[in-house]
Design a protein around this motif. Structure first.
Motif, mmCIF file in Angstrom:
data_model
loop_
_atom_site.group_PDB
_atom_site.id
_atom_site.type_symbol
_atom_site.label_atom_id
_atom_site.label_comp_id
_atom_site.label_asym_id
_atom_site.label_seq_id
_atom_site.Cartn_x
_atom_site.Cartn_y
_atom_site.Cartn_z
ATOM 1 N N SER A 242 0.832 -1.203 0.000
ATOM 2 C CA SER A 242 0.000 0.000 0.000
ATOM 3 C C SER A 242 0.869 1.256 0.000
ATOM 4 C CB SER A 242 -0.917 -0.006 1.227
ATOM 5 O OG SER A 242 -1.647 1.207 1.314
ATOM 6 N N PHE A 243 1.928 1.243 0.801
ATOM 7 C CA PHE A 243 2.801 2.411 0.876
ATOM 8 C C PHE A 243 3.445 2.704 -0.478
ATOM 9 C CE2 PHE A 243 6.918 4.452 1.995
ATOM 10 C CZ PHE A 243 6.417 5.576 2.637
ATOM 11 N N LEU A 244 3.894 1.649 -1.166
ATOM 12 C CA LEU A 244 4.537 1.841 -2.470
ATOM 13 C C LEU A 244 3.556 2.424 -3.484
ATOM 14 C CD1 LEU A 244 7.210 1.233 -4.116
ATOM 15 C CD2 LEU A 244 5.994 -0.796 -4.952
ATOM 16 N N VAL A 245 2.352 1.886 -3.503
ATOM 17 C CA VAL A 245 1.390 2.247 -4.549
ATOM 18 C C VAL A 245 0.609 3.509 -4.199
ATOM 19 C CG1 VAL A 245 -0.633 1.458 -5.848
ATOM 20 C CG2 VAL A 245 1.166 -0.168 -5.235
ATOM 21 N N LYS A 246 0.101 3.583 -2.976
ATOM 22 C CA LYS A 246 -0.806 4.669 -2.610
ATOM 23 C C LYS A 246 -0.077 5.917 -2.123
ATOM 24 C CE LYS A 246 -4.496 2.197 -3.470
ATOM 25 N NZ LYS A 246 -5.408 1.675 -2.454
ATOM 26 N N ASP A 247 1.054 5.748 -1.434
ATOM 27 C CA ASP A 247 1.774 6.899 -0.894
ATOM 28 C C ASP A 247 2.886 7.359 -1.839
ATOM 29 O OD1 ASP A 247 0.283 7.096 1.459
ATOM 30 O OD2 ASP A 247 1.461 5.537 2.422
ATOM 31 N N LEU A 248 3.724 6.410 -2.259
ATOM 32 C CA LEU A 248 4.837 6.787 -3.138
ATOM 33 C C LEU A 248 4.414 6.877 -4.595
ATOM 34 C CD1 LEU A 248 7.781 4.709 -1.603
ATOM 35 C CD2 LEU A 248 6.925 6.975 -0.975
ATOM 36 N N LYS A 249 3.238 6.315 -4.920
ATOM 37 C CA LYS A 249 2.676 6.364 -6.277
ATOM 38 C C LYS A 249 3.634 5.754 -7.304
ATOM 39 C CE LYS A 249 -0.213 10.333 -5.134
ATOM 40 N NZ LYS A 249 -1.224 9.408 -4.602
ATOM 41 N N VAL A 250 4.098 4.556 -6.959
ATOM 42 C CA VAL A 250 4.981 3.786 -7.835
ATOM 43 C C VAL A 250 4.160 2.709 -8.530
ATOM 44 C CG1 VAL A 250 6.951 2.194 -7.867
ATOM 45 C CG2 VAL A 250 7.030 4.255 -6.437
ATOM 46 N N ASN A 251 4.506 2.405 -9.739
ATOM 47 C CA ASN A 251 3.873 1.339 -10.522
ATOM 48 C C ASN A 251 3.783 0.059 -9.689
ATOM 49 O OD1 ASN A 251 3.229 -0.725 -12.352
ATOM 50 N ND2 ASN A 251 4.574 0.061 -13.952
ATOM 51 N N TRP A 252 2.570 -0.409 -9.424
ATOM 52 C CA TRP A 252 2.372 -1.564 -8.554
ATOM 53 C C TRP A 252 3.028 -2.830 -9.113
ATOM 54 C CZ3 TRP A 252 -0.175 -6.082 -9.943
ATOM 55 C CH2 TRP A 252 -0.985 -6.044 -11.102
ATOM 56 N N MET A 253 3.167 -2.896 -10.431
ATOM 57 C CA MET A 253 3.752 -4.089 -11.045
ATOM 58 C C MET A 253 5.232 -4.233 -10.694
ATOM 59 S SD MET A 253 1.854 -4.027 -14.753
ATOM 60 C CE MET A 253 2.332 -5.715 -15.131
ATOM 61 N N TRP A 254 5.900 -3.104 -10.441
ATOM 62 C CA TRP A 254 7.298 -3.185 -10.010
ATOM 63 C C TRP A 254 7.393 -3.867 -8.651
ATOM 64 C CZ3 TRP A 254 9.390 2.482 -11.086
ATOM 65 C CH2 TRP A 254 9.239 2.756 -12.450
ATOM 66 N N GLY A 255 6.491 -3.521 -7.761
ATOM 67 C CA GLY A 255 6.480 -4.154 -6.447
ATOM 68 C C GLY A 255 6.185 -5.630 -6.534
ATOM 69 N N ALA A 256 5.209 -5.990 -7.370
ATOM 70 C CA ALA A 256 4.857 -7.401 -7.534
ATOM 71 C C ALA A 256 6.032 -8.199 -8.096
ATOM 72 C CB ALA A 256 3.638 -7.530 -8.448
ATOM 73 N N ALA A 257 6.751 -7.605 -9.032
ATOM 74 C CA ALA A 257 7.910 -8.284 -9.618
ATOM 75 C C ALA A 257 9.022 -8.461 -8.595
ATOM 76 C CB ALA A 257 8.417 -7.496 -10.830
ATOM 77 N N TYR A 258 9.205 -7.456 -7.731
ATOM 78 C CA TYR A 258 10.241 -7.585 -6.698
ATOM 79 C C TYR A 258 9.882 -8.681 -5.711
ATOM 80 C CZ TYR A 258 13.939 -6.204 -3.510
ATOM 81 O OH TYR A 258 15.072 -6.207 -2.717
ATOM 82 N N PHE A 259 8.621 -8.767 -5.331
ATOM 83 C CA PHE A 259 8.173 -9.863 -4.470
ATOM 84 C C PHE A 259 8.365 -11.212 -5.164
ATOM 85 C CE2 PHE A 259 5.113 -8.354 -0.928
ATOM 86 C CZ PHE A 259 6.028 -7.401 -0.527
ATOM 87 N N GLU A 260 8.116 -11.256 -6.466
ATOM 88 C CA GLU A 260 8.308 -12.503 -7.210
ATOM 89 C C GLU A 260 9.734 -13.008 -7.060
ATOM 90 O OE1 GLU A 260 8.016 -14.244 -11.805
ATOM 91 O OE2 GLU A 260 7.151 -12.286 -11.315
ATOM 92 N N GLU A 261 10.685 -12.097 -7.110
ATOM 93 C CA GLU A 261 12.085 -12.497 -6.950
ATOM 94 C C GLU A 261 12.402 -12.918 -5.523
ATOM 95 O OE1 GLU A 261 16.432 -10.304 -6.704
ATOM 96 O OE2 GLU A 261 15.058 -9.671 -8.303
#
Length: 479
Positions: A363-382
């Motif tokens: 939530s912090f990455l997407v809603k507060d920092l307004k970063v592409n959510w797919m980048w976060g999902a990809a990092y979790f994938e790794e």
């Protein structure tokens, strides 16, 4: 080679118990040939410049395959292990060992189903059938009270109808006798370097537990969580915990690779309820299994829309100008928000993060920092030891508001969450020992310290304000 030989292609079903493809192969064939392929595509970079499989999960995978091999060796056979593309390796094995049919479990994500299609096409040229089975869910697809295309987009509606109209099937018994052909070249288990993985596997004594891959370890954990420690008794009260092994089941890593069957866990829940009576805790654990089913069936319904920025809602979340800079700070745990950064430190050091932590950092990455959510999902994938496509991308789409969340403005105020779930700052102190001297009033907001206080505590980090401090929170849907 005389008799009917069936090749059993293992993928994310690395177990002997409750395994239909193995049970059916033993029942219908005269011999079985179990095979596992380390597909090099699983260790490549993604379009987001992250690894598809990081070092922690690769180690866990190697341990899981080794344990599966040991199970077959104990039964008088072995597991064929190869490094390469299944659509090349499996037809070669079929021809070499005069295989009659190939069995495997269906997957749902596009890359996995694409590989299945390549294998099916290659086998078809040899006039060999690839038989598909369904074995990754709690509820069988054929037992759902609605067709896939009509599955509700809201989990609550799905749950109510499932609980009313469907039943969980019994587990398949592990085969008592298995027959293997002679003179088979089984191959060696690769090491990390052979899979293109370099570096040292991170190890940290602060990890919630020492995860080891394999069905044997999975069943040990199942026994311990339900019966030895009886930790399931308090799951409802502790499931939002942050420290230690037993605040939650920790089954997810083994379930993700199929070392542990969801139906086996469900069976244990039913046994426990018979002994102690049904309660909110065992029901809560059941709901987590049901969520896994739900995201998997959502992938069947919506396909690649879960890998698109707009999800299946059709509108992408707002993105900021500094998102690349903020993304890098988020990954390294350097946002300046101790609760967020502690969770990211834990992920990077151990490959695991609590459910409460995952929701907050996403939530912090997407809603507060307004970063592409797919980048976060990809990092979790790794990074995640328990990564599976449907759960990971389904949950990230949910948080981003482009998936199954019926509340598009849901927002996690991370400071409020930190005070609610880490009120004494114990979790932050665990991962930021340099902040341990701070009192409760400053442990989650060290930027509020005066210059004299910073000098007194000799803080070399958190001297400046964080990149974003959601002290006021959002106006809608605040949690």
């Amino acid at each position: 080679m005389s008799g009917k030989t069936i090749l059993v292609w293992f993928r994310k079903d690395l177990r002997i118990h409750d395994n239909e493809i193995l049970s059916e192969a033993v029942r219908k064939g005269d011999h079985i040939i179990p095979v596992y392929c380390f597909d090099p595509r699983h260790f490549e970079l993604t379009p987001f410049n992250t690894s598809k499989t990081g070092i922690v999960r690769t180690k866990f995978l190697l341990e899981s395959v080794a344990d599966l091999r040991k199970s077959f060796q104990n039964a008088g056979g072995d597991l064929i292990i190869r490094v390469g593309k299944p659509e090349v390796i499996l037809p070669e094995l079929v021809s070499k060992y005069n295989v009659y049919e190939v069995f495997h479990h269906r997957e749902v994500a596009s890359e996995e189903t694409g590989i299945s299609a390549l294998v099916e096409d290659a086998l078809w040229k040899l006039k060999i059938n690839l038989k598909h089975f369904i074995g990754h869910t709690l509820y069988h697809k054929e037992d759902l009270p609605f067709p896939i295309n009509n599955i509700p987009d809201v989990f609550t509606n799905f749950r109510k109808k499932i609980e009313r109209d469907s039943a969980v099937r019994s587990c398949f018994e592990a085969p008592s006798l298995m027959s293997f052909p002679k003179d088979v070249e089984y191959g060696e288990l690769p090491d990390l370097s052979e899979l293109g993985i370099s570096g040292e596997v991170p190890s940290d004594e602060r990890s919630v537990m020492k995860f080891k891959g394999g069905e044997s370890e999975a069943l040990k954990r199942l026994q311990d969580y339900f019966w030895t420690s009886n930790s399931v008794k308090t799951y409802k009260q502790t499931r939002n915990g942050l420290i230690g092994a037993d605040y939650s089941s920790k089954f997810s890593a083994w379930i993700a690779l199929g070392c542990l069957s969801p139906r086996e866990v469900y069976g244990e829940i039913k046994k426990y309820d018979q002994v102690y009576g049904s309660n909110d805790s065992t029901y809560g654990l059941f709901l987590e299994l049901l969520w896994r089913d739900y995201f998997r069936y959502m992938f069947k319904k919506y396909g690649n829309k879960f890998f698109q920025k707009t999800g299946f809602k059709g509108v992408a979340p707002e993105e900021g100008e500094n998102q690349l800079e903020y993304y890098e700070l988020w990954k390294k745990g350097e946002t300046g928000i101790p609760f967020v950064d502690a969770n990211m430190r834990e992920l990077n050091a151990t490959g695991f993060m609590s459910n409460r932590g995952r929701q907050n950092v996403a939530s912090f990455l997407v809603k507060d920092l307004k970063v592409n959510w797919m980048w976060g999902a990809a990092y979790f994938e790794e990074k995640l030891i328990d990564y599976c496509p449907a759960n990971n991308w389904g949950n990230w789409a949910y948080i981003a508001g482009v998936g199954n969340d019926p509340r598009p403005f849901r927002y996690f105020n991370v400071l409020k969450q930190a005070l609610d779930y880490d009120p004494q700052g114990e979790y932050v102190k665990l991962w930021f020992p340099e902040l341990a001297p701070l009192g409760i009033s400053h442990i989650h907001q060290p930027w509020r310290l005066s210059e004299n206080e910073r000098a007194e505590y000799q803080l070399k980090s958190f001297v400046n304000a964080p990149i974003y401090a959601p002290e006021l929170g959002a106006t809608k849907g605040k949690i």
